[in-house]
Design a protein around this motif. Structure first.
Motif, PDB file in Angstrom:
ATOM      1  N   GLY A   1       1.401   2.257 -15.293  1.00  0.00           N
ATOM      2  CA  GLY A   1       1.991   0.960 -14.978  1.00  0.00           C
ATOM      3  C   GLY A   1       3.056   0.552 -15.968  1.00  0.00           C
ATOM      4  N   TYR A   2       3.487   1.494 -16.811  1.00  0.00           N
ATOM      5  CA  TYR A   2       4.472   1.246 -17.862  1.00  0.00           C
ATOM      6  C   TYR A   2       5.697   0.502 -17.334  1.00  0.00           C
ATOM      7  CZ  TYR A   2       7.938   2.408 -21.456  1.00  0.00           C
ATOM      8  OH  TYR A   2       8.911   2.336 -22.408  1.00  0.00           O
ATOM      9  N   ARG A   3       6.008  -0.632 -17.928  1.00  0.00           N
ATOM     10  CA  ARG A   3       7.171  -1.453 -17.568  1.00  0.00           C
ATOM     11  C   ARG A   3       7.117  -1.974 -16.137  1.00  0.00           C
ATOM     12  NH1 ARG A   3      11.874  -1.020 -21.481  1.00  0.00           N
ATOM     13  NH2 ARG A   3      10.619  -0.707 -23.327  1.00  0.00           N
ATOM     14  N   LEU A   4       5.994  -1.771 -15.460  1.00  0.00           N
ATOM     15  CA  LEU A   4       5.891  -2.234 -14.081  1.00  0.00           C
ATOM     16  C   LEU A   4       4.814  -3.293 -13.941  1.00  0.00           C
ATOM     17  CD1 LEU A   4       6.202   1.053 -12.035  1.00  0.00           C
ATOM     18  CD2 LEU A   4       7.708  -0.925 -11.898  1.00  0.00           C
ATOM     19  N   LYS A   5       3.659  -3.022 -14.570  1.00  0.00           N
ATOM     20  CA  LYS A   5       2.540  -3.950 -14.431  1.00  0.00           C
ATOM     21  C   LYS A   5       2.055  -4.367 -15.812  1.00  0.00           C
ATOM     22  CE  LYS A   5       0.968  -1.700 -10.248  1.00  0.00           C
ATOM     23  NZ  LYS A   5      -0.166  -1.436  -9.377  1.00  0.00           N
TER      24      LYS A   5
ATOM     25  N   ALA B   1       7.205  14.591 -13.851  1.00  0.00           N
ATOM     26  CA  ALA B   1       6.044  14.311 -14.701  1.00  0.00           C
ATOM     27  C   ALA B   1       6.202  12.950 -15.374  1.00  0.00           C
ATOM     28  CB  ALA B   1       5.888  15.415 -15.747  1.00  0.00           C
ATOM     29  N   ILE B   2       7.414  12.647 -15.833  1.00  0.00           N
ATOM     30  CA  ILE B   2       7.635  11.355 -16.492  1.00  0.00           C
ATOM     31  C   ILE B   2       7.423  10.203 -15.510  1.00  0.00           C
ATOM     32  CG2 ILE B   2       9.347   9.913 -17.669  1.00  0.00           C
ATOM     33  CD1 ILE B   2      10.587  12.497 -18.774  1.00  0.00           C
ATOM     34  N   VAL B   3       7.974  10.353 -14.307  1.00  0.00           N
ATOM     35  CA  VAL B   3       7.803   9.292 -13.306  1.00  0.00           C
ATOM     36  C   VAL B   3       6.329   9.109 -12.972  1.00  0.00           C
ATOM     37  CG1 VAL B   3       8.215   8.687 -10.899  1.00  0.00           C
ATOM     38  CG2 VAL B   3      10.074   9.576 -12.274  1.00  0.00           C
ATOM     39  N   TRP B   4       5.656  10.245 -12.815  1.00  0.00           N
ATOM     40  CA  TRP B   4       4.219  10.182 -12.497  1.00  0.00           C
ATOM     41  C   TRP B   4       3.490   9.407 -13.596  1.00  0.00           C
ATOM     42  CZ3 TRP B   4      -0.053  12.223 -15.116  1.00  0.00           C
ATOM     43  CH2 TRP B   4      -1.248  12.185 -14.404  1.00  0.00           C
ATOM     44  N   TRP B   5       3.807   9.666 -14.847  1.00  0.00           N
ATOM     45  CA  TRP B   5       3.154   8.989 -15.963  1.00  0.00           C
ATOM     46  C   TRP B   5       3.470   7.479 -15.951  1.00  0.00           C
ATOM     47  CZ3 TRP B   5       5.028   6.274 -20.208  1.00  0.00           C
ATOM     48  CH2 TRP B   5       4.070   5.978 -21.183  1.00  0.00           C
TER      49      TRP B   5
ATOM     50  N   PRO C   1       0.820  -1.213   0.000  1.00  0.00           N
ATOM     51  CA  PRO C   1       0.000   0.000   0.000  1.00  0.00           C
ATOM     52  C   PRO C   1       0.853   1.262   0.000  1.00  0.00           C
ATOM     53  CG  PRO C   1       0.012  -0.981   2.184  1.00  0.00           C
ATOM     54  CD  PRO C   1       0.807  -1.901   1.307  1.00  0.00           C
ATOM     55  N   VAL C   2       1.697   1.387  -1.007  1.00  0.00           N
ATOM     56  CA  VAL C   2       2.497   2.604  -1.153  1.00  0.00           C
ATOM     57  C   VAL C   2       2.139   3.272  -2.471  1.00  0.00           C
ATOM     58  CG1 VAL C   2       4.519   2.051   0.258  1.00  0.00           C
ATOM     59  CG2 VAL C   2       4.384   1.201  -2.072  1.00  0.00           C
ATOM     60  N   SER C   3       2.118   4.597  -2.470  1.00  0.00           N
ATOM     61  CA  SER C   3       1.817   5.331  -3.694  1.00  0.00           C
ATOM     62  C   SER C   3       3.108   5.546  -4.466  1.00  0.00           C
ATOM     63  CB  SER C   3       1.199   6.679  -3.356  1.00  0.00           C
ATOM     64  OG  SER C   3       2.158   7.475  -2.694  1.00  0.00           O
ATOM     65  N   ALA C   4       2.964   5.971  -5.726  1.00  0.00           N
ATOM     66  CA  ALA C   4       4.139   6.271  -6.550  1.00  0.00           C
ATOM     67  C   ALA C   4       5.010   7.290  -5.830  1.00  0.00           C
ATOM     68  CB  ALA C   4       3.692   6.806  -7.903  1.00  0.00           C
ATOM     69  N   PHE C   5       4.361   8.260  -5.210  1.00  0.00           N
ATOM     70  CA  PHE C   5       5.102   9.320  -4.537  1.00  0.00           C
ATOM     71  C   PHE C   5       6.007   8.764  -3.434  1.00  0.00           C
ATOM     72  CE2 PHE C   5       5.338  12.708  -1.265  1.00  0.00           C
ATOM     73  CZ  PHE C   5       6.133  13.585  -1.985  1.00  0.00           C
ATOM     74  N   GLU C   6       5.455   7.823  -2.655  1.00  0.00           N
ATOM     75  CA  GLU C   6       6.242   7.257  -1.559  1.00  0.00           C
ATOM     76  C   GLU C   6       7.383   6.386  -2.081  1.00  0.00           C
ATOM     77  OE1 GLU C   6       2.140   7.531   0.756  1.00  0.00           O
ATOM     78  OE2 GLU C   6       2.784   5.622  -0.076  1.00  0.00           O
ATOM     79  N   ILE C   7       7.118   5.685  -3.176  1.00  0.00           N
ATOM     80  CA  ILE C   7       8.173   4.852  -3.770  1.00  0.00           C
ATOM     81  C   ILE C   7       9.316   5.747  -4.245  1.00  0.00           C
ATOM     82  CG2 ILE C   7       8.725   3.244  -5.644  1.00  0.00           C
ATOM     83  CD1 ILE C   7       5.809   2.296  -5.522  1.00  0.00           C
ATOM     84  N   VAL C   8       8.944   6.831  -4.936  1.00  0.00           N
ATOM     85  CA  VAL C   8       9.950   7.770  -5.436  1.00  0.00           C
ATOM     86  C   VAL C   8      10.702   8.413  -4.268  1.00  0.00           C
ATOM     87  CG1 VAL C   8      10.266   9.963  -6.647  1.00  0.00           C
ATOM     88  CG2 VAL C   8       8.761   8.216  -7.599  1.00  0.00           C
TER      89      VAL C   8
ATOM     90  N   SER D   1      17.262  15.961  -9.112  1.00  0.00           N
ATOM     91  CA  SER D   1      16.870  15.856 -10.525  1.00  0.00           C
ATOM     92  C   SER D   1      17.503  14.639 -11.182  1.00  0.00           C
ATOM     93  CB  SER D   1      17.301  17.088 -11.311  1.00  0.00           C
ATOM     94  OG  SER D   1      16.887  18.241 -10.649  1.00  0.00           O
ATOM     95  N   PHE D   2      18.796  14.456 -10.949  1.00  0.00           N
ATOM     96  CA  PHE D   2      19.479  13.377 -11.662  1.00  0.00           C
ATOM     97  C   PHE D   2      19.247  12.018 -11.028  1.00  0.00           C
ATOM     98  CE2 PHE D   2      20.967  16.908 -13.872  1.00  0.00           C
ATOM     99  CZ  PHE D   2      21.239  16.443 -15.138  1.00  0.00           C
ATOM    100  N   SER D   3      18.886  12.000  -9.752  1.00  0.00           N
ATOM    101  CA  SER D   3      18.443  10.737  -9.174  1.00  0.00           C
ATOM    102  C   SER D   3      17.102  10.364  -9.799  1.00  0.00           C
ATOM    103  CB  SER D   3      18.315  10.845  -7.666  1.00  0.00           C
ATOM    104  OG  SER D   3      19.582  11.094  -7.089  1.00  0.00           O
ATOM    105  N   LEU D   4      16.257  11.360 -10.020  1.00  0.00           N
ATOM    106  CA  LEU D   4      14.977  11.103 -10.685  1.00  0.00           C
ATOM    107  C   LEU D   4      15.213  10.596 -12.103  1.00  0.00           C
ATOM    108  CD1 LEU D   4      12.518  13.987  -9.793  1.00  0.00           C
ATOM    109  CD2 LEU D   4      12.033  11.552  -9.708  1.00  0.00           C
ATOM    110  N   LEU D   5      16.164  11.231 -12.800  1.00  0.00           N
ATOM    111  CA  LEU D   5      16.482  10.791 -14.153  1.00  0.00           C
ATOM    112  C   LEU D   5      16.978   9.343 -14.129  1.00  0.00           C
ATOM    113  CD1 LEU D   5      16.756  11.757 -17.132  1.00  0.00           C
ATOM    114  CD2 LEU D   5      19.170  12.140 -16.639  1.00  0.00           C
ATOM    115  N   GLY D   6      17.807   9.030 -13.135  1.00  0.00           N
ATOM    116  CA  GLY D   6      18.290   7.668 -12.982  1.00  0.00           C
ATOM    117  C   GLY D   6      17.142   6.712 -12.706  1.00  0.00           C
ATOM    118  N   PHE D   7      16.216   7.133 -11.882  1.00  0.00           N
ATOM    119  CA  PHE D   7      15.047   6.320 -11.557  1.00  0.00           C
ATOM    120  C   PHE D   7      14.250   6.012 -12.827  1.00  0.00           C
ATOM    121  CE2 PHE D   7      10.756   5.684  -9.763  1.00  0.00           C
ATOM    122  CZ  PHE D   7      11.053   4.774  -8.764  1.00  0.00           C
ATOM    123  N   ILE D   8      14.075   7.042 -13.660  1.00  0.00           N
ATOM    124  CA  ILE D   8      13.370   6.848 -14.937  1.00  0.00           C
ATOM    125  C   ILE D   8      14.128   5.830 -15.793  1.00  0.00           C
ATOM    126  CG2 ILE D   8      12.765   7.980 -17.119  1.00  0.00           C
ATOM    127  CD1 ILE D   8      12.309  10.556 -15.439  1.00  0.00           C
ATOM    128  N   LEU D   9      15.436   5.998 -15.852  1.00  0.00           N
ATOM    129  CA  LEU D   9      16.265   5.069 -16.619  1.00  0.00           C
ATOM    130  C   LEU D   9      16.102   3.632 -16.100  1.00  0.00           C
ATOM    131  CD1 LEU D   9      18.599   4.472 -18.603  1.00  0.00           C
ATOM    132  CD2 LEU D   9      20.181   5.112 -16.782  1.00  0.00           C
TER     133      LEU D   9
END
Ligand code: ADP
Ligand code: MG
Lengths: 257, 307
Positions: free
Chosen positions: A252-256, A243-247, A100-107, A153-161
């Motif tokens: 569920g892209y590449r996750l579910k 915004a990309i992470v949120w999308w 029960p974690v949201s995208a926000f908490e995971i990020v 910012s770049f940790s987020l970019l890494g997360f997207i990668l």
């Protein structure tokens, strides 16, 4: 909609990721420090003996902000991408997806941990630099602001990668083929004002120019572009990554499946 | 009272276009052990993964403890512990460390006492300082169960819990499952062994090719499933059933070369001795006999026909 948060969840991910760093201390702290020292020896001694000052700043000190940025960017991307790619790769991601974690908490957990490491690393490199050259910081608060914003910012970019990659090659190629060249071409070791046209204009399309320039301004009060623009570009980059992470999570892209 | 889980008209078509679940509706009662029985590829894992939030459903709704799994996913998921089918564990962490992650993820504050209790129940306490990658397959499975129990869930999913598991673990696991049930936990397990469903479950749902064929109390279903056939290979062809043998539930097969008797292994008496006496008295001679348990496939075919 109720405003609720699973802070225990975000914290659990954060602590878990930080513990992972503890195990890979050599790789995540020692090796960047060694490469920074080598840069000082090579650039500081070899080039510094020919160029003594850039815009009134001793060359050795001038490259410090750029070097910190170089390490900050590559380490943020690598740490954050690996942090989320690995559970996807081995399958342990099932637990994150079913919790029960949201995208926000995971990020918050993953990116927070990766950014923390980068910030600590940046400060360690700054301290290492002091061993080689005296560095003065004109605007310490701004310096920290740029450090934190860039790490995030770049940790987020890494997360997207890490979410997007479907193999280890892609995971390694992005930092190597994109981040490193952009940093070198973004004024790490020189002021972009020394470049002839049209290259000077071309660099304005390199987002890293703004980060490095803003960061250097916080040290020496000199900048390639106005610090306000640097800050705005950094925030824009951060917002785009968010915004990309949120999308990704929304679809569920590449996750579910 | 709401059900522990209410699944309504659930369908799932994967990106490949394959339809893994077809209009499944199912209610799981509070505190029961429910077995989802079906062959490989029937859609059991898909069904579990939809309920747990790992797979996005194509149609239909699911509520867990009355909470919609999409709109109110936090409340729904907090109730659930999942032991996945695949042995996917962390490698470098210790069992307690990975359990702390699980507990935190499910929104519970740290509680070393709970972690210790679960570790002891699963005979993992001695391994608390070992990295998970150094543990055997059976021990890794225990770690997965420990992770699922770390946040004290009210509903536990066990996806193919006995796949690749040794006898000792199976025994421990069933003991644990019964103890959990006694403490009020609802348990849903999947299996392709009829015997396992029979041993453990209160109710059984049979799933095949994405369709839920039947949901029954175990006793009732086992009566239907527990049928065997006795086949007598005859010496001489029978053109018709002898009058003396009529009314015994016998049938002729293989162009009159076989007599087939279907009986219930769960009945008080199978009636085989009486039958064999009567066959001899009727002057029918046979050269061989064999018994056959209906296979899971036969049963599915039979159940589909019965509907
Ligand atoms: N990610 C997926 N993409 C496409 N098809 C899938 C995927 N996952 C499972 N399937 C297919 O869906 C069917 C049901 O799979 P599954 O739910 O794992 O069955 P079970 O658990 O009963 O063995 C299988 O035919 C399987 O090949
Ligand atoms: Mg399965």
């Amino acid at each position: 909609m109720r405003l609720e948060m699973n802070l225990y969840g975000a914290r659990a991910i954060y602590m878990y990721e930080m513990a992972r760093t503890g195990r890979t201390l050599l790789q995540s702290i020692v090796s960047p420090v060694i490469s920074t020292s080598l840069y000082f020896v090579v650039f500081g001694a070899a080039i510094g003996s020919r160029i003594s000052y850039i815009e009134g700043v001793p060359y050795g000190a001038f490259i410090v902000p750029g070097l910190i940025m170089l390490m900050l960017l590559t380490q943020s991307v690598m740490n954050a991408s690996f942090g989320i790619y690995f559970p996807r790769f081995v399958g342990t991601i099932y637990e994150i997806l079913s919790a029960p974690v949201s995208a926000f908490e995971i990020v918050l957990g993953y990116v927070g941990a990766a950014a923390t490491k980068s910030i600590v690393l940046g400060l360690i490199i700054l301290a290492t630099s002091e061993l080689f050259v005296p560095v003065r910081i004109a605007h310490p608060a701004w310096m920290l602001t740029f450090l934190v914003l860039t790490a995030l910012s770049f940790s987020l970019l890494g997360f997207i990668l890490g979410l997007w990659a479907d193999g280890f090659e892609k995971l390694q190629i992005v930092p190597l083929l994109i981040i490193t060249p952009l940093t070198f071409l973004g004024g790490t070791f020189y002021s972009t004002s020394v470049l002839p046209q049209p290259w000077r204009t071309v660099t304005l399309f390199n987002p890293l120019v703004y980060l490095i320039s803003g960061f250097r301004w916080s040290f020496f009060n000199i900048a390639d572009v106005h610090v306000g623009i640097s800050l705005a570009m950094t925030l824009l980059f951060l917002a785009t990554c968010l915004a990309i992470v949120w999308w990704f999570f929304k679809t569920g892209y590449r996750l579910k499946n | 009272m709401t059900h522990a889980i209410a699944i309504s008209h659930l369908s799932k078509t994967y990106g490949s276009g394959f339809q893994a679940l077809k209009d499944v509706s199912l209610d799981i009662r509070h505190g029961e052990i429910f077995a989802l029985l079906g062959p490989n590829g029937a859609g059991k894992t898909t069904l579990i993964n939809v309920v747990c939030g790992i797979v996005i459903p194509s149609a239909g709704t699911v509520t867990v403890g009355g909470h919609d799994i999409v709109k109110d996913y936090r409340a729904a998921r907090s109730l659930i512990g999942l032991v996945p089918q695949e042995l996917t564990t962390d490698a470098f962490e210790t069992p307690p460390a990975t359990m702390r992650l699980s507990r935190g993820l499910f929104g519970k504050p740290a509680n070393p006492a709970v972690i210790e209790k679960v570790l002891k129940e699963l005979s993992l306490w001695d391994k608390r300082d070992s990295r998970i990658m150094t543990l055997s397959g059976g021990m890794k499975r225990r770690v997965l169960i420990a992770k699922a129990l770390a946040h004290e869930p009210q509903i536990l999913f066990l996806d193919e819990p006995s796949a690749g598991v040794d006898v000792a673990l199976r025994k421990d696991m069933w003991q644990l499952v019964r103890a959990l049930r006694a403490s009020g936990v609802t348990i849903i397990l999947t299996t392709h062994y009829i015997e396992e469903a029979e041993d453990m479950a209160d109710r059984v749902g049979v799933i095949n090719k994405g369709e839920l064929i039947v949901v029954e109390e175990k006793a009732e279903l086992m009566r239907k499933l527990g049928r065997k056939q006795l086949i007598l290979e005859l010496r001489e062809r029978l053109d018709a059933m002898p009058a003396a043998l009529a009314g015994h539930g016998l049938s002729l097969a293989a162009d009159g070369m076989q007599l087939v008797y279907t009986y219930d292994t769960k009945g008080e008496t199978t009636g085989i001795t009486t039958l064999l006496d009567q066959v001899r008295n009727a002057g029918v001679r046979f050269k061989d006999l064999q018994t056959r348990q209906s296979s899971l496939e036969d049963i599915f075919v039979g159940l589909v026909r019965q509907r």
